[in-house]
Write a protein that holds these residues in place. Structure first.
Motif, PDB file in Angstrom:
ATOM      1  N   ASP A 168       0.837  -1.219   0.000  1.00 37.20           N
ATOM      2  CA  ASP A 168       0.000   0.000   0.000  1.00 37.20           C
ATOM      3  C   ASP A 168       0.867   1.263   0.000  1.00 37.20           C
ATOM      4  OD1 ASP A 168       1.103  -0.371   2.482  1.00 37.20           O
ATOM      5  OD2 ASP A 168      -0.749   0.009   3.613  1.00 37.20           O
ATOM      6  N   HIS A 169       2.172   1.085  -0.161  1.00 34.83           N
ATOM      7  CA  HIS A 169       3.097   2.224  -0.062  1.00 34.83           C
ATOM      8  C   HIS A 169       2.910   3.191  -1.228  1.00 34.83           C
ATOM      9  CE1 HIS A 169       6.685   4.321   1.294  1.00 34.83           C
ATOM     10  NE2 HIS A 169       7.136   4.326   0.051  1.00 34.83           N
ATOM     11  N   GLN A 170       2.997   4.488  -0.920  1.00 36.22           N
ATOM     12  CA  GLN A 170       2.959   5.530  -1.954  1.00 36.22           C
ATOM     13  C   GLN A 170       4.094   6.509  -1.700  1.00 36.22           C
ATOM     14  OE1 GLN A 170      -0.829   7.440  -2.443  1.00 36.22           O
ATOM     15  NE2 GLN A 170      -1.958   5.529  -2.606  1.00 36.22           N
TER      16      GLN A 170
ATOM     17  N   MET B  34       2.666   5.180 -11.881  1.00 37.94           N
ATOM     18  CA  MET B  34       2.909   6.596 -11.625  1.00 37.94           C
ATOM     19  C   MET B  34       1.913   7.468 -12.375  1.00 37.94           C
ATOM     20  SD  MET B  34       7.018   7.077 -11.402  1.00 37.94           S
ATOM     21  CE  MET B  34       8.072   5.787 -10.739  1.00 37.94           C
TER      22      MET B  34
ATOM     23  N   HIS C  19      -0.696  11.332 -11.480  1.00 38.36           N
ATOM     24  CA  HIS C  19      -1.506  12.011 -10.472  1.00 38.36           C
ATOM     25  C   HIS C  19      -2.960  11.569 -10.604  1.00 38.36           C
ATOM     26  CE1 HIS C  19      -3.583  15.466  -8.453  1.00 38.36           C
ATOM     27  NE2 HIS C  19      -2.628  15.188  -7.587  1.00 38.36           N
TER      28      HIS C  19
ATOM     29  N   ASP D 256      -3.083   6.052 -13.541  1.00 40.83           N
ATOM     30  CA  ASP D 256      -1.844   5.399 -13.962  1.00 40.83           C
ATOM     31  C   ASP D 256      -1.435   5.927 -15.341  1.00 40.83           C
ATOM     32  OD1 ASP D 256      -2.213   4.032 -11.634  1.00 40.83           O
ATOM     33  OD2 ASP D 256      -2.511   2.052 -12.542  1.00 40.83           O
TER      34      ASP D 256
ATOM     35  N   ASP E  88       1.952  12.009  -4.203  1.00 38.96           N
ATOM     36  CA  ASP E  88       0.647  11.700  -4.801  1.00 38.96           C
ATOM     37  C   ASP E  88       0.819  11.165  -6.223  1.00 38.96           C
ATOM     38  OD1 ASP E  88       1.573  14.024  -5.904  1.00 38.96           O
ATOM     39  OD2 ASP E  88      -0.106  15.282  -5.275  1.00 38.96           O
ATOM     40  N   HIS E  89       2.028  10.654  -6.540  1.00 33.52           N
ATOM     41  CA  HIS E  89       2.314  10.224  -7.906  1.00 33.52           C
ATOM     42  C   HIS E  89       2.787   8.780  -8.053  1.00 33.52           C
ATOM     43  CE1 HIS E  89       1.954  14.395  -9.205  1.00 33.52           C
ATOM     44  NE2 HIS E  89       2.045  13.963 -10.446  1.00 33.52           N
ATOM     45  N   VAL E  90       3.186   8.129  -6.967  1.00 37.23           N
ATOM     46  CA  VAL E  90       3.861   6.829  -7.112  1.00 37.23           C
ATOM     47  C   VAL E  90       3.198   5.784  -6.215  1.00 37.23           C
ATOM     48  CG1 VAL E  90       6.089   5.647  -7.009  1.00 37.23           C
ATOM     49  CG2 VAL E  90       6.013   8.097  -7.535  1.00 37.23           C
ATOM     50  N   ARG E  91       2.807   4.668  -6.850  1.00 39.68           N
ATOM     51  CA  ARG E  91       2.128   3.599  -6.112  1.00 39.68           C
ATOM     52  C   ARG E  91       2.706   2.236  -6.509  1.00 39.68           C
ATOM     53  NH1 ARG E  91      -0.721   7.443  -8.077  1.00 39.68           N
ATOM     54  NH2 ARG E  91      -0.958   6.401 -10.103  1.00 39.68           N
TER      55      ARG E  91
END
Length: 289
Positions: free
Chosen positions: A186-188, A210, A212, A215, A191-194
């Motif tokens: 669940d790490h981010q 990646m 905003h 994807d 507000d751009h990378v998951r």
């Protein structure tokens, strides 16, 4: 050949270390038959995904992504000075191709804020460290190195049984330097990378998405090695720890991004390596953009 892409508010650079013949197709893909290979030989050769002796052509590369907030490097390739006797092209390398490529894209190792590894195989962690006065030190001195905890735990366990050289020389020195973060799925980052879990190749393998709020780009790591695997997602490579799981994960990933604008940035497809996933029959293609 394009080394730079812009999508949404991201700028993506490819840093190529090697693009070369790797393993014979029939050996690399145990489920591939000579008949199926013959059927696909022409377009594969045209796409420079297969050489004249039916050996798969692979690209070994990193991606450097500029978001509005960070500079992120995905997968750090092969590295220099590393003992890799099983792979002569990787063994004790001393060339400046990689750092020159980074420089040509406008970056120095000091510019990288985060290094993210899709998994911890030899050709995805190599430049995590470099040799300095006989010691392995982080190549990117200001970066936080982000490892999926499940992946890290798997290799910690393997390394305890018998030393895993890339883990010992390219991962543990980063841990000793206290530059690492072990993260859950669940790490981010901002507000751009998951993280998108994509198990099969290794237990903790991840893709990285990646953009905003959407994807705009996805970095697929070793979810697939050859364009043949988009057309036939059931074809897993011999290096997949769980070949059945890898095939299921691959198809669901391709379904997820099929006919969207998401830029799929593959680790190993021959140049241009980047494209949009489109449906083709019962499979898919990664159509160059």
């Amino acid at each position: 050949m394009s080394l730079k892409y812009a999508v949404g508010d991201l700028t993506i650079h490819r840093i190529i270390e090697q693009e070369t013949s790797f393993v014979p197709a029939l050996e690399m893909l145990p489920g591939l038959t000579p008949e199926l290979l013959a059927e696909n030989r022409a377009w594969m050769r045209e796409a420079k995904a297969l050489d004249d002796s039916d050996t798969l052509m692979l690209c070994f590369q990193s991606y450097v992504i500029k978001t509005p907030h960070h500079t992120i490097l995905v997968d750090s390739c092969i590295g220099n000075d590393k003992p890799r006797p099983q792979r002569p092209k990787w063994n004790m390398k001393t060339d400046d191709t990689y750092l020159r490529g980074l420089n040509a894209a406008g970056f120095s190792p000091h510019d990288i804020d985060f290094v993210m590894c899709t998994h911890l195989h030899v050709d995805h962690v190599g430049w995590n460290t470099r040799l300095e006065n006989g010691r392995w030190v982080p190549t990117f001195p200001k970066a936080r190195y982000v490892f999926a905890k499940q992946e890290f735990d798997h290799w910690t366990e393997q390394n305890a049984k018998a030393e895993v050289p890339p883990f010992a020389d390219s991962v543990l020195p980063v841990v000793e330097a206290k530059r690492h973060e072990l993260v859950g799925n669940d790490h981010q980052i901002g507000d751009h990378v998951r993280i998108l879990p994509t198990p099969g190749h290794t237990p903790g393998h991840i893709a990285i998405t990646m953009g905003h709020g959407r994807d705009d780009a996805v970095f697929s790591g070793d979810l697939m090695h050859s364009p043949l695997q988009t057309l036939y997602p059931e074809l897993s490579v011999k290096f997949d720890l769980d070949q059945a799981k890898a095939a299921t994960t691959r198809r669901s990933f391709l379904e997820r991004y099929c006919d969207t604008d998401t830029l799929c940035c593959t680790a190993h497809f021959p140049s241009p390596s980047v494209g949009n996933i489109r449906r083709k029959g019962s499979g898919f293609v990664c159509a160059a953009v």
